[in-house]
Design a protein around this motif. Structure first.
Motif, PDB file in Angstrom:
ATOM      1  N   GLY A 129      14.351   6.526  -5.515  1.00  0.00           N
ATOM      2  CA  GLY A 129      14.715   5.665  -6.630  1.00  0.00           C
ATOM      3  C   GLY A 129      14.371   4.202  -6.452  1.00  0.00           C
ATOM      4  N   ARG A 130      13.673   3.868  -5.395  1.00  0.00           N
ATOM      5  CA  ARG A 130      13.265   2.490  -5.125  1.00  0.00           C
ATOM      6  C   ARG A 130      11.740   2.416  -5.114  1.00  0.00           C
ATOM      7  N   TRP A 131      11.196   1.251  -5.471  1.00  0.00           N
ATOM      8  CA  TRP A 131       9.750   1.052  -5.513  1.00  0.00           C
ATOM      9  C   TRP A 131       9.310   0.072  -4.429  1.00  0.00           C
ATOM     10  N   PHE A 132       8.164   0.378  -3.824  1.00  0.00           N
ATOM     11  CA  PHE A 132       7.639  -0.435  -2.734  1.00  0.00           C
ATOM     12  C   PHE A 132       6.145  -0.666  -2.947  1.00  0.00           C
ATOM     13  N   VAL A 140       9.868   4.138   4.091  1.00  0.00           N
ATOM     14  CA  VAL A 140       8.596   3.639   3.571  1.00  0.00           C
ATOM     15  C   VAL A 140       8.263   2.299   4.212  1.00  0.00           C
ATOM     16  N   LEU A 141       9.242   1.420   4.290  1.00  0.00           N
ATOM     17  CA  LEU A 141       9.046   0.108   4.899  1.00  0.00           C
ATOM     18  C   LEU A 141       8.756   0.239   6.392  1.00  0.00           C
ATOM     19  N   LEU A 142       9.560   1.039   7.064  1.00  0.00           N
ATOM     20  CA  LEU A 142       9.440   1.171   8.514  1.00  0.00           C
ATOM     21  C   LEU A 142       8.114   1.813   8.918  1.00  0.00           C
ATOM     22  N   ASP A 143       7.694   2.846   8.192  1.00  0.00           N
ATOM     23  CA  ASP A 143       6.444   3.533   8.529  1.00  0.00           C
ATOM     24  C   ASP A 143       5.226   2.639   8.355  1.00  0.00           C
ATOM     25  N   ALA A 144       5.361   1.606   7.525  1.00  0.00           N
ATOM     26  CA  ALA A 144       4.236   0.693   7.277  1.00  0.00           C
ATOM     27  C   ALA A 144       4.092  -0.372   8.355  1.00  0.00           C
ATOM     28  N   ASP A 203       7.925  -6.621 -10.762  1.00  0.00           N
ATOM     29  CA  ASP A 203       7.193  -5.424 -10.375  1.00  0.00           C
ATOM     30  C   ASP A 203       5.917  -5.863  -9.661  1.00  0.00           C
ATOM     31  N   ALA A 204       5.214  -4.910  -9.056  1.00  0.00           N
ATOM     32  CA  ALA A 204       4.025  -5.250  -8.272  1.00  0.00           C
ATOM     33  C   ALA A 204       2.928  -5.862  -9.136  1.00  0.00           C
ATOM     34  N   GLU A 249       9.736  -4.623  -1.423  1.00  0.00           N
ATOM     35  CA  GLU A 249      10.468  -3.807  -2.386  1.00  0.00           C
ATOM     36  C   GLU A 249      10.376  -4.506  -3.728  1.00  0.00           C
ATOM     37  N   VAL A 250       9.884  -3.784  -4.737  1.00  0.00           N
ATOM     38  CA  VAL A 250       9.627  -4.365  -6.049  1.00  0.00           C
ATOM     39  C   VAL A 250      10.407  -3.612  -7.124  1.00  0.00           C
TER      40      VAL A 250
END
Length: 198
Positions: free
Chosen positions: A189-192, A38-42, A170-171, A139-140
């Motif tokens: 299981g992680r939030w972004f 998710v991080l890398l694709d952004a 959280d965001a 990552e939140v």
């Protein structure tokens, strides 16, 4: 004490009044995983990874042909990042950094929104690092977790480090003035969340 975790030693982050959290030392040492995607694709352009740790995201971005630089206050983090083929410098995010005002993306992975114990102040600093319409990918905590601030410490089975300001958020609880929230997503299981600089 973070250096112990960077070397793979089981470690926990203690924050008064909150259940201790085991640090994800195995994930930090490994290659980027599904959640990290998710991080890398952004990140499609020059990316600054703040609190890069042992460099899994920096090296993954470089392998994708994305210019990436890791920043960490730990010499162990910088050493481990460069040893795995990444590029990193030992600096404090609140001090002078290369390319200020020109980065396309800034990463705050692995809970690094907590750096300094004030997410709003950290995002104000990140905004100055980004170019126009740049994004910060964070990552939140899961939605509804709120904001927790305090003096944390890293602990191993037999040693406790000194306390330092830290936060979990959280965001929805991040005061992201000068940014627009583009998206929020859960993966593995992680939030972004991703904010765009206005």
């Amino acid at each position: 004490m973070f250096d112990q975790a960077l070397r793979g030693r089981p470690s926990w982050l203690d924050l008064p009044g909150v259940t201790s959290r085991e640090l994800s030392v195995a994930r930090w040492q490994a290659d980027a995983d599904d959640g990290d995607a998710v991080l890398l694709d952004a990140c499609a352009g020059p990316t600054l990874d703040v609190g890069c740790g042992p460099g899994r995201l920096v090296t993954a971005l470089l392998s994708r042909g994305v210019h990436a630089l890791g920043v960490d206050v730990s010499p162990e983090a910088v050493r481990r990042t460069t040893a795995r083929g990444g590029v990193a410098i030992r600096r404090d995010v609140f001090g002078p950094l290369p390319g200020e005002g020109r980065w396309r993306h800034v990463l705050l992975a692995d809970g690094n929104i907590g750096i300094g114990g004030d997410p709003a102040a950290l995002l104000r600093r990140v905004r100055r690092l980004l170019g126009p319409s740049g994004t910060v990918v964070v990552e939140v905590e899961p939605p509804g977790s709120g904001l927790t601030v305090g003096l944390a410490r890293v602990r191993t089975a037999d040693t406790c480090g000194q306390r330092f300001p830290w936060a979990w958020s959280d965001a929805e609880s991040v005061a992201a003035d000068g940014f627009f929230l583009l998206w929020q997503v859960e993966r593995a299981g992680r939030w972004f969340a991703c904010w765009e600089r206005l």
